[in-house]
Design a protein around this motif. Structure first.
Motif, PDB file in Angstrom:
ATOM      1  N   UNK A 237       0.847  -1.202   0.000  1.00 31.02           N
ATOM      2  CA  UNK A 237       0.000   0.000   0.000  1.00 31.02           C
ATOM      3  C   UNK A 237       0.880   1.249   0.000  1.00 31.02           C
ATOM      4  N   UNK A 238       1.905   1.237   0.841  1.00 32.25           N
ATOM      5  CA  UNK A 238       2.810   2.387   0.916  1.00 32.25           C
ATOM      6  C   UNK A 238       3.577   2.558  -0.392  1.00 32.25           C
ATOM      7  N   UNK A 239       4.043   1.439  -0.952  1.00 28.06           N
ATOM      8  CA  UNK A 239       4.805   1.527  -2.204  1.00 28.06           C
ATOM      9  C   UNK A 239       3.926   1.990  -3.360  1.00 28.06           C
ATOM     10  N   UNK A 240       2.679   1.528  -3.396  1.00 23.87           N
ATOM     11  CA  UNK A 240       1.776   1.913  -4.486  1.00 23.87           C
ATOM     12  C   UNK A 240       1.513   3.419  -4.457  1.00 23.87           C
ATOM     13  N   UNK A 241       1.263   3.953  -3.258  1.00 20.16           N
ATOM     14  CA  UNK A 241       1.000   5.400  -3.143  1.00 20.16           C
ATOM     15  C   UNK A 241       2.239   6.199  -3.532  1.00 20.16           C
ATOM     16  N   UNK A 242       3.399   5.772  -3.025  1.00 21.33           N
ATOM     17  CA  UNK A 242       4.642   6.502  -3.330  1.00 21.33           C
ATOM     18  C   UNK A 242       4.929   6.462  -4.829  1.00 21.33           C
ATOM     19  N   UNK A 266      -2.059   6.010   7.213  1.00 24.65           N
ATOM     20  CA  UNK A 266      -0.670   5.812   6.777  1.00 24.65           C
ATOM     21  C   UNK A 266      -0.398   6.581   5.481  1.00 24.65           C
ATOM     22  N   UNK A 267      -1.372   6.565   4.565  1.00 22.04           N
ATOM     23  CA  UNK A 267      -1.193   7.228   3.273  1.00 22.04           C
ATOM     24  C   UNK A 267      -1.188   8.746   3.451  1.00 22.04           C
ATOM     25  N   UNK A 268      -2.107   9.239   4.307  1.00 21.18           N
ATOM     26  CA  UNK A 268      -2.167  10.692   4.529  1.00 21.18           C
ATOM     27  C   UNK A 268      -0.892  11.179   5.213  1.00 21.18           C
ATOM     28  N   UNK A 307     -18.604   7.954   8.287  1.00 23.74           N
ATOM     29  CA  UNK A 307     -18.033   9.086   7.544  1.00 23.74           C
ATOM     30  C   UNK A 307     -17.019   9.828   8.415  1.00 23.74           C
ATOM     31  N   UNK A 308     -17.362  10.004   9.688  1.00 24.15           N
ATOM     32  CA  UNK A 308     -16.433  10.674  10.605  1.00 24.15           C
ATOM     33  C   UNK A 308     -15.149   9.863  10.768  1.00 24.15           C
ATOM     34  N   UNK A 309     -15.288   8.536  10.803  1.00 26.86           N
ATOM     35  CA  UNK A 309     -14.084   7.697  10.965  1.00 26.86           C
ATOM     36  C   UNK A 309     -13.146   7.874   9.775  1.00 26.86           C
ATOM     37  N   UNK A 310     -13.730   8.042   8.602  1.00 28.09           N
ATOM     38  CA  UNK A 310     -12.903   8.218   7.400  1.00 28.09           C
ATOM     39  C   UNK A 310     -12.211   9.580   7.407  1.00 28.09           C
ATOM     40  N   UNK A 311     -12.956  10.587   7.846  1.00 31.45           N
ATOM     41  CA  UNK A 311     -12.342  11.920   7.941  1.00 31.45           C
ATOM     42  C   UNK A 311     -11.234  11.922   8.998  1.00 31.45           C
ATOM     43  N   UNK A 312     -11.494  11.237  10.120  1.00 36.03           N
ATOM     44  CA  UNK A 312     -10.484  11.153  11.191  1.00 36.03           C
ATOM     45  C   UNK A 312      -9.235  10.436  10.694  1.00 36.03           C
ATOM     46  N   UNK A 313      -9.430   9.434   9.834  1.00 38.98           N
ATOM     47  CA  UNK A 313      -8.302   8.662   9.310  1.00 38.98           C
ATOM     48  C   UNK A 313      -7.534   9.422   8.225  1.00 38.98           C
ATOM     49  N   UNK A 314      -8.034  10.603   7.850  1.00 37.85           N
ATOM     50  CA  UNK A 314      -7.268  11.432   6.923  1.00 37.85           C
ATOM     51  C   UNK A 314      -7.876  11.641   5.550  1.00 37.85           C
ATOM     52  N   UNK A 315      -9.093  11.108   5.336  1.00 42.21           N
ATOM     53  CA  UNK A 315      -9.709  11.274   4.015  1.00 42.21           C
ATOM     54  C   UNK A 315     -10.240  12.697   3.854  1.00 42.21           C
ATOM     55  N   UNK A 316      -9.900  13.327   2.722  1.00 38.42           N
ATOM     56  CA  UNK A 316     -10.403  14.669   2.423  1.00 38.42           C
ATOM     57  C   UNK A 316     -11.727  14.588   1.678  1.00 38.42           C
ATOM     58  N   UNK A 317     -11.854  13.568   0.850  1.00 38.36           N
ATOM     59  CA  UNK A 317     -13.089  13.425   0.060  1.00 38.36           C
ATOM     60  C   UNK A 317     -13.544  11.974   0.078  1.00 38.36           C
TER      61      UNK A 317
END
Ligand code: PBG
Ligand code: ZN
Length: 334
Positions: A237-242, A266-268, A307-317
């Motif tokens: 996952x980390x390598x794919x994002x990078x 981790x991605x954010x 939805x809040x959990x996703x925002x807390x985890x760093x999702x912007x959209x």
């Protein structure tokens, strides 16, 4: 003892709704945090329900304006288009992914004209258009021919750009497709007019079942485990994002959502400079809907919590089939 208790009361900070909002300042849900996925069918007048996804339909091009008008009036900012071919022919290379008869190619100019302020993204993949149902072009042994595939995927992305897409979102997970798309867009003069939203961190998930039903894009043989990520691997996952950052992606996505909150964070943290998207996928939608229909949970309460959990985890959209419901929830709140 009493002094310590007086100092460490938490209830004193949450007894009023406004106080509670202040306790979660960075996890607000607004219209800016939503993208609505839409299935566009090659049956022009269709409005076909999808059995496994109550409330979700395949829309023919002639139904789109009527469906979108009220959502835009409630503040909808962006959509993600998926083409569905029920009548167009499928072949080895997905020729109809960008033919003149493709429903997304046909819908783009219309949507741009009718909704000039709506930001329009297109999913880019071959699976809805190939006769084998895989996301790329295959070798004779059934494996992916990566070089041919990413060339074709870049071609399709450029076709969507030409038809009016403002974001192209490749969901194939093949190696090197972000670079190929960026090159293609630049060569066609779209460098400053089209953004690339990479499905960078997409896992081989059992939660895509209802989607494959909706878009008629299930693989005819085998599975997607040789190109989508193994669910246990945060290393890949980390390598794919990078890698996708390195190839020039404008925005990143983690998909599915709820089982991968740790990967979102981790991605954010690794790429705070990039807007992070999460796709709450079809199976997540179906689970919530059916759980609520059977009386196990309250849909709106649990949806809000997720939805809040996703925002807390760093999702912007958040890309979600619940967007129409969430727009209503936001209106009631304001
Ligand atoms: C196609 C694609 C899929 C989804 C988005 N684009 C399915 C898959 O990869 O098998 C899943 C979306 C959802 O389940 O809601 N490449
Ligand atoms: Zn695909």
């Amino acid at each position: 003892m009493t002094a310590v208790l007086a100092k460490h009361t938490l209830h004193s900070g949450i007894f009023h709704p406004v106080l509670r909002e202040w306790q979660s300042p960075n996890v607000e849900i607004t219209v800016n945090n939503l993208m609505y996925p839409i299935f566009i069918s090659d049956a022009e007048n269709a409005k076909e329900p999808i059995n496994s996804m109550p409330g979700v339909y395949r829309y023919g091009i002639n139904q789109l304006e009527k469906m979108l008008q009220p959502l835009v009036a409630k503040g909808l900012k962006s959509v993600l288009l998926f083409g569905v071919t029920q009548y167009l022919e499928k072949d080895e290379i997905g020729s109809n992914a960008d033919s003149a008869r493709n429903p997304v190619i046909q819908a783009l100019p219309l949507l741009r004209e009718k909704f000039p302020n709506l930001l329009i993204a297109c999913d880019v993949c071959l699976c809805p258009y190939t006769n084998h149902g895989h996301c790329g072009i295959l070798n004779s042994d059934g494996s992916i021919n990566n070089a041919n595939s990413i060339q074709r995927i870049a071609e399709v992305a450029v076709s969507y750009a030409k038809a009016g897409a403002q974001i192209v979102a490749p969901s194939d997970m093949l190696d090197g497709r972000i670079g190929a798309i960026k090159l293609g867009l630049a060569a066609a003069g779209f460098s400053n007019k089209v953004a690339v939203l990479s499905y960078a961190v997409k896992f081989a998930s059992g939660l895509y079942g209802p989607f494959r039903d909706a878009s008629q894009s299930a693989p005819k043989f085998g599975d997607r485990k040789c190109y989508q990520l193994p669910p246990g691997s945060n290393g890949l996952a980390a390598r794919a994002a990078a890698r996708d950052v390195n190839e020039g992606a404008d925005m990143l996505m983690v998909k599915p959502g709820l089982p991968y909150l740790d990967v979102m964070r981790q991605t954010k943290d690794a790429h705070p400079e990039y807007p992070l998207f999460v796709y709450q996928v079809s199976g997540e939608y179906a689970m919530l809907h059916h759980g609520a229909q059977n009386g196990a949970i309250n849909l709106e309460n649990v949806l809000n919590e997720i939805l809040l959990s996703m925002r807390r985890a760093g999702a912007d959209c958040i890309i979600t089939y619940f967007t129409p419901l969430i727009l209503d929830m936001l209106q009631r709140k304001s």
